[in-house]
Design a protein around this motif. Structure first.
Motif, PDB file in Angstrom:
ATOM      1  N   GLY A 182      45.812  46.099 -11.998  1.00 56.69           N
ATOM      2  CA  GLY A 182      46.509  46.399 -12.153  1.00 56.69           C
ATOM      3  C   GLY A 182      47.835  46.185 -13.427  1.00 56.69           C
ATOM      4  O   GLY A 182      47.574  45.182 -14.059  1.00 56.69           O
ATOM      5  N   VAL A 183      48.373  47.354 -13.388  1.00 57.32           N
ATOM      6  CA  VAL A 183      48.642  47.595 -15.342  1.00 57.32           C
ATOM      7  C   VAL A 183      49.966  45.694 -14.626  1.00 57.32           C
ATOM      8  O   VAL A 183      50.900  46.204 -15.967  1.00 57.32           O
ATOM      9  CB  VAL A 183      49.715  48.812 -15.663  1.00 57.32           C
ATOM     10  N   ASP A 184      50.547  45.903 -13.523  1.00 55.91           N
ATOM     11  CA  ASP A 184      51.622  44.725 -12.973  1.00 55.91           C
ATOM     12  C   ASP A 184      50.963  43.415 -13.187  1.00 55.91           C
ATOM     13  O   ASP A 184      51.388  42.629 -13.157  1.00 55.91           O
ATOM     14  CB  ASP A 184      51.897  44.940 -12.119  1.00 55.91           C
ATOM     15  N   GLY A 185      49.612  43.059 -13.595  1.00 56.72           N
ATOM     16  CA  GLY A 185      49.003  42.233 -14.270  1.00 56.72           C
ATOM     17  C   GLY A 185      47.948  41.488 -13.290  1.00 56.72           C
ATOM     18  O   GLY A 185      47.964  40.137 -12.547  1.00 56.72           O
ATOM     19  N   ARG A 186      48.262  42.014 -11.838  1.00 60.26           N
ATOM     20  CA  ARG A 186      47.921  41.493 -10.808  1.00 60.26           C
ATOM     21  C   ARG A 186      46.205  42.590 -10.516  1.00 60.26           C
ATOM     22  O   ARG A 186      45.572  43.310 -10.541  1.00 60.26           O
ATOM     23  CB  ARG A 186      47.920  41.842  -9.199  1.00 60.26           C
ATOM     24  N   VAL A 187      45.903  40.857 -10.204  1.00 62.10           N
ATOM     25  CA  VAL A 187      43.676  40.805 -10.263  1.00 62.10           C
ATOM     26  C   VAL A 187      42.981  41.097  -9.643  1.00 62.10           C
ATOM     27  O   VAL A 187      43.503  39.786  -8.531  1.00 62.10           O
ATOM     28  CB  VAL A 187      43.503  40.905 -11.462  1.00 62.10           C
ATOM     29  N   SER A 188      42.078  41.797  -9.046  1.00 64.39           N
ATOM     30  CA  SER A 188      42.299  41.165  -7.199  1.00 64.39           C
ATOM     31  C   SER A 188      39.750  41.556  -6.882  1.00 64.39           C
ATOM     32  O   SER A 188      39.891  43.268  -8.555  1.00 64.39           O
ATOM     33  CB  SER A 188      42.208  42.271  -6.306  1.00 64.39           C
ATOM     34  N   VAL A 189      39.973  40.463  -6.735  1.00 62.13           N
ATOM     35  CA  VAL A 189      37.830  40.879  -7.695  1.00 62.13           C
ATOM     36  C   VAL A 189      37.209  40.388  -5.914  1.00 62.13           C
ATOM     37  O   VAL A 189      37.821  39.417  -5.103  1.00 62.13           O
ATOM     38  CB  VAL A 189      37.354  39.804  -7.872  1.00 62.13           C
ATOM     39  N   LYS A 190      36.468  41.612  -5.675  1.00 63.12           N
ATOM     40  CA  LYS A 190      35.985  41.556  -4.171  1.00 63.12           C
ATOM     41  C   LYS A 190      34.633  41.204  -4.414  1.00 63.12           C
ATOM     42  O   LYS A 190      33.312  41.119  -5.146  1.00 63.12           O
ATOM     43  CB  LYS A 190      35.552  43.417  -4.021  1.00 63.12           C
ATOM     44  N   THR A 191      33.776  39.588  -3.610  1.00 66.27           N
ATOM     45  CA  THR A 191      32.312  39.003  -4.145  1.00 66.27           C
ATOM     46  C   THR A 191      31.645  39.495  -2.286  1.00 66.27           C
ATOM     47  O   THR A 191      33.018  40.120  -1.585  1.00 66.27           O
ATOM     48  CB  THR A 191      32.827  37.831  -3.812  1.00 66.27           C
ATOM     49  N   PRO A 192      30.892  38.888  -1.720  1.00 69.16           N
ATOM     50  CA  PRO A 192      30.234  39.217  -1.193  1.00 69.16           C
ATOM     51  C   PRO A 192      31.197  37.687  -0.262  1.00 69.16           C
ATOM     52  O   PRO A 192      30.893  38.063   0.842  1.00 69.16           O
ATOM     53  CB  PRO A 192      28.780  38.155  -1.257  1.00 69.16           C
ATOM     54  N   ASP A 193      31.602  36.936  -0.599  1.00 66.54           N
ATOM     55  CA  ASP A 193      32.407  36.227   0.383  1.00 66.54           C
ATOM     56  C   ASP A 193      33.754  36.760   0.767  1.00 66.54           C
ATOM     57  O   ASP A 193      34.420  36.169   1.237  1.00 66.54           O
ATOM     58  CB  ASP A 193      32.663  34.510  -0.327  1.00 66.54           C
ATOM     59  N   GLY A 194      33.779  38.036   0.301  1.00 62.51           N
ATOM     60  CA  GLY A 194      35.857  38.543   0.336  1.00 62.51           C
ATOM     61  C   GLY A 194      36.671  38.812  -0.523  1.00 62.51           C
ATOM     62  O   GLY A 194      35.597  38.749  -2.608  1.00 62.51           O
ATOM     63  N   GLU A 195      37.576  38.196  -0.916  1.00 63.95           N
ATOM     64  CA  GLU A 195      38.954  39.135  -1.593  1.00 63.95           C
ATOM     65  C   GLU A 195      39.408  37.529  -2.306  1.00 63.95           C
ATOM     66  O   GLU A 195      39.882  36.985  -1.697  1.00 63.95           O
ATOM     67  CB  GLU A 195      39.393  40.258  -1.997  1.00 63.95           C
ATOM     68  N   LYS A 196      39.608  37.497  -3.974  1.00 60.52           N
ATOM     69  CA  LYS A 196      40.721  36.742  -4.886  1.00 60.52           C
ATOM     70  C   LYS A 196      41.235  37.301  -5.916  1.00 60.52           C
ATOM     71  O   LYS A 196      41.101  38.570  -6.020  1.00 60.52           O
ATOM     72  CB  LYS A 196      39.171  35.587  -4.958  1.00 60.52           C
ATOM     73  N   GLY A 197      42.489  37.105  -5.758  1.00 55.49           N
ATOM     74  CA  GLY A 197      43.927  37.266  -6.295  1.00 55.49           C
ATOM     75  C   GLY A 197      43.249  36.564  -8.078  1.00 55.49           C
ATOM     76  O   GLY A 197      43.690  35.326  -7.863  1.00 55.49           O
ATOM     77  N   TYR A 198      43.616  37.157  -8.398  1.00 58.39           N
ATOM     78  CA  TYR A 198      44.361  36.418 -10.317  1.00 58.39           C
ATOM     79  C   TYR A 198      45.408  37.425 -10.961  1.00 58.39           C
ATOM     80  O   TYR A 198      46.257  37.923 -10.885  1.00 58.39           O
ATOM     81  CB  TYR A 198      43.154  36.228 -11.171  1.00 58.39           C
ATOM     82  N   LYS A 199      46.019  36.797 -11.724  1.00 54.10           N
ATOM     83  CA  LYS A 199      47.118  37.346 -12.991  1.00 54.10           C
ATOM     84  C   LYS A 199      46.328  37.070 -14.096  1.00 54.10           C
ATOM     85  O   LYS A 199      46.433  35.840 -14.618  1.00 54.10           O
ATOM     86  CB  LYS A 199      48.446  36.294 -11.921  1.00 54.10           C
ATOM     87  N   ILE A 200      47.149  38.113 -14.862  1.00 52.31           N
ATOM     88  CA  ILE A 200      47.325  38.329 -15.886  1.00 52.31           C
ATOM     89  C   ILE A 200      48.628  39.041 -16.870  1.00 52.31           C
ATOM     90  O   ILE A 200      48.897  39.761 -15.520  1.00 52.31           O
ATOM     91  CB  ILE A 200      46.586  38.755 -16.703  1.00 52.31           C
ATOM     92  N   ALA A 201      49.098  38.655 -17.853  1.00 54.79           N
ATOM     93  CA  ALA A 201      50.233  39.352 -18.600  1.00 54.79           C
ATOM     94  C   ALA A 201      50.528  41.236 -18.404  1.00 54.79           C
ATOM     95  O   ALA A 201      49.153  41.823 -18.787  1.00 54.79           O
ATOM     96  CB  ALA A 201      50.037  39.249 -19.636  1.00 54.79           C
ATOM     97  N   PRO A 202      50.976  41.402 -17.770  1.00 55.92           N
ATOM     98  CA  PRO A 202      51.495  43.034 -17.657  1.00 55.92           C
ATOM     99  C   PRO A 202      51.367  43.110 -19.343  1.00 55.92           C
ATOM    100  O   PRO A 202      51.443  43.294 -20.031  1.00 55.92           O
ATOM    101  CB  PRO A 202      52.793  42.583 -16.599  1.00 55.92           C
ATOM    102  N   VAL A 203      50.162  44.469 -18.687  1.00 56.39           N
ATOM    103  CA  VAL A 203      50.282  46.377 -19.868  1.00 56.39           C
ATOM    104  C   VAL A 203      51.429  46.257 -20.263  1.00 56.39           C
ATOM    105  O   VAL A 203      52.551  46.847 -19.992  1.00 56.39           O
ATOM    106  CB  VAL A 203      48.989  46.721 -19.687  1.00 56.39           C
TER     107      VAL A 203
END
Length: 725
Positions: free
Chosen positions: A675-696
């Motif tokens: 997301g432009v807000d810096g929220r990162v969501s990764v979907k894997t076979p085991d579920g979903e996990k979130g990460y954070k980056i600097a906003p664009v």
């Protein structure tokens, strides 16, 4: 900063404002910064508009001309600012290349731009010889080795082709002042140890990105033992060390060098100056006594303030250094010559070429070695002077003839084998030793060749013996013990004062998120040669479609087909589901210092052309990041996600050997949303996990919505025209 929270007395008078200390690099940027708010003091981390003294382009001038015209520009803002030097593909006499060179010269003549034709020399050397790079000035070039100008105390830093077009049209472009690193030299070099050994040892000793994307200020008592040629070599290869600039101080050695240069320029104009009947030669337009006198007056300001702030402080004891050799195929590996010589590694090719080590002193050093030897029968030794002026001086001294008589093969003054163009490239299975600046896999020839870097004397000795070794004249008794040189590092506590976006904003036209399948290239320092091979760089008619086919060819020949397959499998369904608020495409993640290397912007445009809208990495090479932003390819750092992927999908849990089965590009079957807000969501076979980056940031968003810097400049030109109307 919110001024409502500052006590009123702090804003009462200018006399109460605290003086902000600056490094010499910050002072030079201050001099060339434009559109600053009143009272603004430039500091590391600031984004500024700069109006450099000069901007150099070489064979890439052709594409810059195209960009210049495509943005609607019809005249060059300041014709004395650009400099054209043809130097890369000078061996290519094909009608196509000659027509390209002729078109560049015609453009220069039309707009009154200084032009140096093929054969005059390598652009960086020409800029130093002709005074475009001068102490206390800021000169940029559309080439990664513009760092070299720091050898004469000029702040030289690389820009990219789109920046060059913007500079032609407006006289200015954007720059973020890098963090400043102080590198202190102590002691004196032992006999036979050179500036090349210094920078090769630095690249190998400080090989954990200590100076990545930094500007280096060289200091210390050890500088007095370094000639200007040594300094130019060291500054030149600060690029390979990962820095964006490497600046030496103005000192008596440099001033004496300029005084001698003025004399040489006079002799170049007249064959004899002894007769009183001959009038004094006209002064050189940039290197002359008047400019040198003016420089002397400003010397007190060309030093860093005693309390200037540095990101870190590195020291190297020059007296503990022996000759070093870099490689194979990496500048991050450096080995003391005595240890490597014991292995008697056979070579098939040797090179004394490039802007790094093909000046008068370099050729003289090689000639001194070969005057009593001949090139080994199974070795090809290629020599090209850094410029025609250097070659003429070497011919007059007899050094050039000594190399030719010993069996060296002469190439025209230019880049040639260093960039992988023309005669004498390394073939599959061959090993070469070179006095150039880069030994990346595939750069100087076949990807399955081995390349080492060393000083001119070591290269010449190796060419004579047929294996990597030092010259017979190198007296081991005068060298320090063959061990790692003495060095240290002090890291300044991390500062929180650097410029940053306070909040996430979304400009109209910019997607709220980027989404697609995630692919992993488990490799640190994945360089521009790996992303976009040098052999394609100066083929200006390669389409974006063709770029998509050859992207990452040197790193992984299967990369393009993997991306193409992912695009075909899921593009339409996702776009229909998400609509225009989401930009779809495979998202690439790689290791640290992604995109290190040259200034070729095709490394960014090829990834974008393949369908990748966003690249994640542990960190980026600054030139690549600049190219990416200028061409609307979004980049973001996500070290936490990189660490998770490395532990699960990098062979042995470490980057550098591919995926679990050795594959260079790993398709995990994961899905990612950034997301432009810096929220990162990764979907894997085991579920979903979130990460954070600097906003664009909005500055990046604005360039993206304009299609890159080229579109942004066009928008501004149209705006100016509308205002005048």
């Amino acid at each position: 900063m919110r001024f409502s929270k500052i006590p009123r007395r702090c804003l009462a008078t200018a006399a109460n404002q605290r003086r902000v200390p600056q490094t010499i690099i910050e002072k030079i940027v201050q001099k060339y910064a434009v559109d600053l708010s009143p009272g603004k003091t430039i500091r590391a981390g600031d984004y500024v508009m700069i109006q450099p003294e000069h901007v150099m382009t070489h064979d890439n001038t052709g594409p810059v001309i195209s960009k210049f015209k495509s943005i609607g520009a019809t005249r060059v803002h300041n014709p004395s600012q650009p400099v054209f030097t043809l130097d890369h593909d000078v061996q290519n006499k094909s009608p196509k290349n000659l027509a390209k060179y002729a078109a560049i010269e015609a453009f220069a003549r039309t707009h009154g731009i200084d032009f140096f034709p093929a054969g005059r020399g390598i652009g960086h050397q020409v800029l130093v010889e002709e005074g475009y790079a001068f102490p206390g000035t800021l000169t940029v070039a559309s080439d990664s080795h513009s760092n070299m100008y720091g050898g004469v105390s000029c702040l030289g830093t690389p820009i990219v082709r789109t920046d060059a077009a913007a500079l032609w049209a407006t006289g200015k472009t954007w720059w973020q002042v890098p963090r400043i690193v102080k590198v202190e030299f102590r002691g004196r070099l032992a006999p036979g140890v050179t500036g090349k050994d210094v920078i090769v040892a630095l690249c190998g000793s400080f090989n954990k990105d200590e100076v990545l994307n930094a500007a280096i200020e060289f200091t210390g008592d050890g500088i007095q033992c370094l000639s200007v040629d040594d300094r130019l070599t060291i500054s030149n290869m600060t690029t390979e060390w990962g820095a964006l600039a490497g600046v030496f101080p103005v000192d008596p050695i440099l001033m004496e060098w300029y005084e001698e240069t003025i004399k040489k320029l006079s002799r170049r104009t007249y064959s004899s100056l002894s007769s009183p009947s001959i009038p004094a030669p006209p002064p050189h337009p940039r290197i002359n006594a008047a400019r040198l006198d003016k420089l002397r007056v400003t010397l007190p300001n060309l030093v860093s303030d005693p309390d200037a702030v540095y990101a870190s402080h590195l020291t190297l004891d020059l007296s503990t250094l022996v000759p070093h050799v870099s490689g194979p195929n990496s500048v991050k590996i450096s080995t003391p010559l005595p240890a490597l010589a014991e292995k008697r590694i056979p070579i098939q090719k040797a090179y004394l070429v490039s802007c790094t080590n093909a000046r008068f002193s370099d050729i003289a050093a090689a000639a001194s070695v070969l005057r009593s030897h001949r090139v080994a029968p199974d070795v090809d030794f290629y020599v090209a002077a850094a410029s025609s002026a250097v070659q003429a001086e070497c011919e007059a001294s007899g050094d050039w003839g000594a190399l030719v008589e010993a069996g060296a093969k002469v190439l025209p003054a230019g880049c040639g084998p260093c960039i992988g163009l023309g005669t004498g490239l390394l073939e599959e299975g061959e090993t070469g030793i070179s006095a150039t600046n880069r030994n990346y896999k595939g750069r100087m020839g076949h990807p399955k060749a081995q390349a080492y870097l060393a000083s001119p004397a070591v290269v010449a000795a190796s060419a004579a013996k047929g294996y990597i070794c030092g010259p017979d004249e190198l007296d081991a008794a005068l060298l320090p013990p063959s061990a790692a040189p003495a060095f240290s590092i002090y890291e300044q506590p991390k500062s929180t004062t650097l410029v940053a976006e306070d909040e996430a904003e979304l400009l109209e036209g910019f997607p709220a998120a980027f989404e697609g399948p995630l692919i992993f290239a488990p490799q640190d320092n994945l360089n521009t040669d790996g992303i976009y091979p040098g052999k394609y760089t100066y083929q200006d008619d390669i389409s974006r479609e063709r770029q998509a086919e050859i992207v990452m060819e040197n790193y992984d020949p299967s990369f393009a087909s993997i991306v193409h397959k992912l695009l075909n499998n899921s593009t339409s369904s996702v776009e229909a589901e998400q609509g225009s608020a989401t930009k779809f495409g495979p998202i690439l993640i790689s290791g640290y210092n992604f995109g290190t290397g040259s200034s070729r912007e095709q490394a960014a445009t090829a990834l974008l052309s393949s369908g990748i809208p966003l690249v994640l990495a542990g960190s980026f090479g600054d030139i690549f990041k600049r190219n990416a932003i200028n061409n609307a390819l979004v980049c973001a750092e996500c070290p936490e996600l990189l660490a998770d992927l490395t532990s699960q999908f990098a062979k042995g849990g470490a980057r550098g050997s591919g995926g679990p089965s050795g594959e260079m590009t790993v398709d995990m079957g994961w899905w990612i949303r950034v997301g432009v807000d810096g929220r990162v969501s990764v979907k894997t076979p085991d579920g979903e996990k979130g990460y954070k980056i600097a906003p664009v940031g909005t500055s990046v968003q604005e360039l993206w919505t304009c299609g890159g810097l080229e579109g942004f400049v066009l928008k501004n030109i149209k705006g100016q025209s509308a205002t005048k109307a």
